[in-house]
Write a protein that holds these residues in place. Sequence first.
Motif, PDB file in Angstrom:
ATOM      1  N   LEU A   1      29.298-102.487  47.085  1.00 14.35           N
ATOM      2  CA  LEU A   1      28.315-103.215  46.290  1.00 14.35           C
ATOM      3  C   LEU A   1      27.038-103.493  47.077  1.00 14.35           C
ATOM      4  N   LYS A   2      27.109-103.355  48.403  1.00 16.47           N
ATOM      5  CA  LYS A   2      25.955-103.642  49.261  1.00 16.47           C
ATOM      6  C   LYS A   2      25.164-102.391  49.622  1.00 16.47           C
ATOM      7  N   GLN A   3      25.583-101.250  49.113  1.00 10.97           N
ATOM      8  CA  GLN A   3      24.890-100.009  49.450  1.00 10.97           C
ATOM      9  C   GLN A   3      23.461-100.008  48.907  1.00 10.97           C
ATOM     10  N   PRO A   4      22.570 -99.199  49.495  1.00  9.70           N
ATOM     11  CA  PRO A   4      21.190 -99.102  48.989  1.00  9.70           C
ATOM     12  C   PRO A   4      21.172 -98.605  47.551  1.00  9.70           C
ATOM     13  N   LEU A   5      20.113 -98.919  46.859  1.00 13.65           N
ATOM     14  CA  LEU A   5      19.947 -98.468  45.478  1.00 13.65           C
ATOM     15  C   LEU A   5      19.605 -96.980  45.467  1.00 13.65           C
ATOM     16  N   ARG A   6      20.466 -96.197  44.857  1.00 16.93           N
ATOM     17  CA  ARG A   6      20.214 -94.757  44.753  1.00 16.93           C
ATOM     18  C   ARG A   6      20.384 -94.322  43.303  1.00 16.93           C
ATOM     19  N   CYS A   7      19.483 -93.499  42.854  1.00 18.30           N
ATOM     20  CA  CYS A   7      19.572 -92.954  41.500  1.00 18.30           C
ATOM     21  C   CYS A   7      20.882 -92.177  41.359  1.00 18.30           C
ATOM     22  N   HIS A   8      21.609 -92.425  40.293  1.00 12.35           N
ATOM     23  CA  HIS A   8      22.899 -91.769  40.090  1.00 12.35           C
ATOM     24  C   HIS A   8      22.756 -90.327  39.636  1.00 12.35           C
ATOM     25  N   ILE A   9      21.526 -89.912  39.310  1.00 10.34           N
ATOM     26  CA  ILE A   9      21.296 -88.545  38.844  1.00 10.34           C
ATOM     27  C   ILE A   9      20.749 -87.657  39.963  1.00 10.34           C
ATOM     28  N   CYS A  10      19.705 -88.133  40.655  1.00 10.86           N
ATOM     29  CA  CYS A  10      19.082 -87.307  41.698  1.00 10.86           C
ATOM     30  C   CYS A  10      19.318 -87.845  43.109  1.00 10.86           C
ATOM     31  N   CYS A  11      19.976 -89.015  43.203  1.00 10.21           N
ATOM     32  CA  CYS A  11      20.328 -89.643  44.493  1.00 10.21           C
ATOM     33  C   CYS A  11      19.131 -90.145  45.284  1.00 10.21           C
ATOM     34  N   LYS A  12      17.958 -90.191  44.684  1.00 18.12           N
ATOM     35  CA  LYS A  12      16.776 -90.690  45.379  1.00 18.12           C
ATOM     36  C   LYS A  12      16.883 -92.200  45.556  1.00 18.12           C
ATOM     37  N   GLU A  13      16.645 -92.670  46.786  1.00 12.40           N
ATOM     38  CA  GLU A  13      16.772 -94.098  47.072  1.00 12.40           C
ATOM     39  C   GLU A  13      15.547 -94.857  46.565  1.00 12.40           C
ATOM     40  N   GLN A  14      15.796 -96.051  46.015  1.00 12.82           N
ATOM     41  CA  GLN A  14      14.741 -96.901  45.490  1.00 12.82           C
ATOM     42  C   GLN A  14      14.813 -98.269  46.168  1.00 12.82           C
ATOM     43  N   ALA A  15      13.657 -98.908  46.351  1.00 14.90           N
ATOM     44  CA  ALA A  15      13.602-100.157  47.118  1.00 14.90           C
ATOM     45  C   ALA A  15      14.075-101.362  46.329  1.00 14.90           C
ATOM     46  N   THR A  16      13.768-101.395  45.026  1.00 14.48           N
ATOM     47  CA  THR A  16      14.103-102.562  44.196  1.00 14.48           C
ATOM     48  C   THR A  16      14.620-102.112  42.842  1.00 14.48           C
ATOM     49  N   ILE A  17      15.235-103.036  42.127  1.00 16.81           N
ATOM     50  CA  ILE A  17      15.717-102.742  40.777  1.00 16.81           C
ATOM     51  C   ILE A  17      14.559-102.361  39.843  1.00 16.81           C
ATOM     52  N   PRO A  18      13.424-103.096  39.834  1.00 14.61           N
ATOM     53  CA  PRO A  18      12.308-102.664  38.968  1.00 14.61           C
ATOM     54  C   PRO A  18      11.840-101.240  39.265  1.00 14.61           C
ATOM     55  N   LYS A  19      11.786-100.868  40.540  1.00 14.21           N
ATOM     56  CA  LYS A  19      11.357 -99.500  40.887  1.00 14.21           C
ATOM     57  C   LYS A  19      12.413 -98.486  40.461  1.00 14.21           C
ATOM     58  N   LEU A  20      13.676 -98.869  40.580  1.00 16.48           N
ATOM     59  CA  LEU A  20      14.749 -97.982  40.135  1.00 16.48           C
ATOM     60  C   LEU A  20      14.670 -97.755  38.631  1.00 16.48           C
ATOM     61  N   LYS A  21      14.431 -98.830  37.890  1.00 17.69           N
ATOM     62  CA  LYS A  21      14.353 -98.708  36.432  1.00 17.69           C
ATOM     63  C   LYS A  21      13.160 -97.850  36.020  1.00 17.69           C
ATOM     64  N   GLU A  22      12.060 -97.999  36.739  1.00 11.09           N
ATOM     65  CA  GLU A  22      10.887 -97.170  36.443  1.00 11.09           C
ATOM     66  C   GLU A  22      11.202 -95.703  36.724  1.00 11.09           C
ATOM     67  N   HIS A  23      11.934 -95.471  37.799  1.00 12.23           N
ATOM     68  CA  HIS A  23      12.345 -94.106  38.140  1.00 12.23           C
ATOM     69  C   HIS A  23      13.276 -93.531  37.070  1.00 12.23           C
ATOM     70  N   LEU A  24      14.174 -94.358  36.558  1.00 13.80           N
ATOM     71  CA  LEU A  24      15.138 -93.887  35.559  1.00 13.80           C
ATOM     72  C   LEU A  24      14.469 -93.461  34.262  1.00 13.80           C
ATOM     73  N   LYS A  25      13.270 -94.018  34.007  1.00 14.65           N
ATOM     74  CA  LYS A  25      12.577 -93.678  32.765  1.00 14.65           C
ATOM     75  C   LYS A  25      12.257 -92.181  32.708  1.00 14.65           C
ATOM     76  N   SER A  26      12.005 -91.574  33.863  1.00 15.38           N
ATOM     77  CA  SER A  26      11.704 -90.139  33.871  1.00 15.38           C
ATOM     78  C   SER A  26      12.918 -89.330  33.435  1.00 15.38           C
ATOM     79  N   HIS A  27      14.101 -89.776  33.865  1.00 14.32           N
ATOM     80  CA  HIS A  27      15.324 -89.100  33.441  1.00 14.32           C
ATOM     81  C   HIS A  27      15.592 -89.338  31.961  1.00 14.32           C
TER      82      HIS A  27
END
Length: 345
Positions: free
Chosen positions: A309-335
């Motif tokens: 649960l403490k692992q870095p945030l990584r996109c489950h599709i492309c495995c790209k690491e993201q710094a924060t949840i908002p940035k991850l969600k913005e990244h997910l929008k492309s998928h």
Amino acid sequence: MPLCRLVSEEGRHKPIPLPHQQTLTLGRGPETKIKDQKCSRNQVELKADCNRGFISVKQLGSNPTNVDSAVVGKGNQVPLKPGQKLYMVNQLYPYFVEFTEDISLISSEERNKPMKRQHQKDSQEQESPASKLSTSCCTQQTSNGALVLGKATAHKAEPAGHWSQGLKVSMQDPKMQVYSDEKVVVIKDKYPKAQYHWLVLPWVSISSLKALRSEHCELLKHMQKVGDRMIQQCPDAQKLHFRLGYHAIPSMSHIHLHVISQDFDSPALKNKKHWNSFTTDYFIDSQDVIAMLEQDGRVSVKEGTAELLKQPLRCHICCKEQATIPKLKEHLKSHLSSCLKGETV
């Protein structure tokens, strides 16, 4: 007055007396014979209420103390009742609470009362499941396997208790139910982590993965089958990818199968723990759980799973690491955009 004792399920030491309304602090030390450095010397504070038949458990240590599968949380206090298990730290060192009458202070007639109550309880437990059902309106399965709106059966609700028992309350609520049969009920997750997020729960009481045995295989296969049907009837089933699985160490008591779309487009997905609980090996596929039961007769959770649960945030599709949840969600929008164009996510 009944007497209370805390009993080590592993027989590590003699039962520890818990005097009525007196606090006792336990943890690593000679009294419990626990040497695990992850267990604080002052891990829990216990206080027995012998009249009402439970003890209060307050977590003092930094590492998690559990009551059944639910984490107490540092500074929090929850009840421990007969039949429940207290895990001192990290789901290790199980204990149970035992209440016994002080024989020297009660008459022979009073001594027999617990036996009578137990006999009445046993008789009630032997009643057919149908005698404990009440009618409600929700989704039912037709002869051709479709899920349609109609009359369904729901078990009588248990009293609401600690938040970790919330699923047991929700599964009894007709407003929460989207499907029900004689074995399981399906409800929408109160705090969905994706566009589609259902929970499949058995009517029979099973606290966690650790309580599963080989005889539960058919039940889990039925739960998966119901989950698959929920996906088949989802309007976006052709666009979105779904997973069916269990959290290795769930925070909520009563075993439940997650059926969740992989878009993770939800305002309820707020932190790293939420994300990693569904996108790392912390989330165990339904088929893998069934396979473990068929092969070993039990489900094994790997040591160190909680650390996932403490692992870095990584996109489950492309495995790209993201710094924060908002940035991850913005990244997910492309998928998700690709998904809406006809590509499967």
